[in-house]
Design an enzyme around this catalytic site. Sequence first.
Site, PDB file in Angstrom:
ATOM      1  N   SER A  50       1.069  -1.416  -0.448  1.00 39.12           N
ATOM      2  CA  SER A  50      -0.173  -0.068   0.307  1.00 39.12           C
ATOM      3  C   SER A  50       0.967   0.902   0.148  1.00 39.12           C
ATOM      4  CB  SER A  50      -1.172   0.102   0.933  1.00 39.12           C
ATOM      5  OG  SER A  50      -2.327   1.073   1.153  1.00 39.12           O
ATOM      6  N   GLU A 103      -9.897  -4.087  -5.712  1.00 36.09           N
ATOM      7  CA  GLU A 103      -9.647  -2.614  -4.736  1.00 36.09           C
ATOM      8  C   GLU A 103      -9.636  -1.329  -5.692  1.00 36.09           C
ATOM      9  OE1 GLU A 103      -5.212  -2.707  -3.409  1.00 36.09           O
ATOM     10  OE2 GLU A 103      -4.820  -4.263  -5.066  1.00 36.09           O
ATOM     11  N   HIS A 163      -7.555  -5.540   0.253  1.00 40.30           N
ATOM     12  CA  HIS A 163      -6.496  -5.054  -0.872  1.00 40.30           C
ATOM     13  C   HIS A 163      -5.608  -5.021   1.033  1.00 40.30           C
ATOM     14  CE1 HIS A 163      -3.735  -1.116  -0.520  1.00 40.30           C
ATOM     15  NE2 HIS A 163      -4.091  -1.182   0.485  1.00 40.30           N
TER      16      HIS A 163
END
Length: 295
Positions: free
Chosen positions: A147, A241, A271
């Site tokens: 991320s 996502e 995610h």
Amino acid sequence: MLSSVLTPLTHMLLRNTVRKWFEHDESVFDTRRKVDRMIGLTDPMPRGWQAKPAGMAGGGTLYRIEPTNKSQPIKALYFHGGGYIIGGLKTHGAFCARLARAIGGAVMFVDYRLAPEHAFPAAFDDCCAAFAAISADHPDLLLAGDSAGGGLALAVAQYGHSTLGLVPKKLLLLSPWLDMTLSGNSMSMNETTDSMLSAKILARMRAAYLAGQDMRDPRASPILGELRELPPTLIFASTTEVLRSDSRRLKTEVDWLHGKAELIEYAGMPHIFPTLNALPASKRAIKQIAAFAKG
């Protein structure tokens, strides 16, 4: 069969906890505390593994994750996710232990400074300091992140090439956040299917981290930076996502530049699913990561 049960349950849990907290908590610090507590309870450090302090990285702390009472060669440097506002050893230490076990070596973990207390480029600076300290003596280093940490990993690889003359041997990006402008079409297409994030949540994280600075700065949006001369790169993303477009765009642009990038998409996963130990898909992904790291 197991996946057909665990995957929707995981989505439901994340939607009713993490996404809800991101959307409704007035305080970043409340969200941080809740996420730390939840992950600490559901995914503790595996027995027989430790995270040992290993010095400073800029203004952050560096940890060495390896088996207890058994020193291993350093194989990876990891930057955690959390939108630059949450996350750290409590949320990602256990995953890094599983990663270390899979690749057969210690993982160096950067507990970098978080926003809003420490705005951009604090996290980037801490991660660059860690890379500079480790990479010269470890030319076979796997640089990895999920991320926001995936965005940091790409930005640091760019910095290493342009400023240090050093690049990691390989780059691993898990559901990376690469574009602070939030311009990918998956931001709207996957708004209802992403159980953790939304464009609104990412905009809140961006505001906390950038504090009014340029969202197109490549240190924050590395997809807008130099993508030539990247090391072999493995990218994981979910089809559902909101950050899917970032992964697809990176793959497309690296291909166009005749670089080497592989994108592995899993259908319907949350995610950063490779970090979620309860999912069978996570275990499959870690096997694919091990093959990439050792290949």
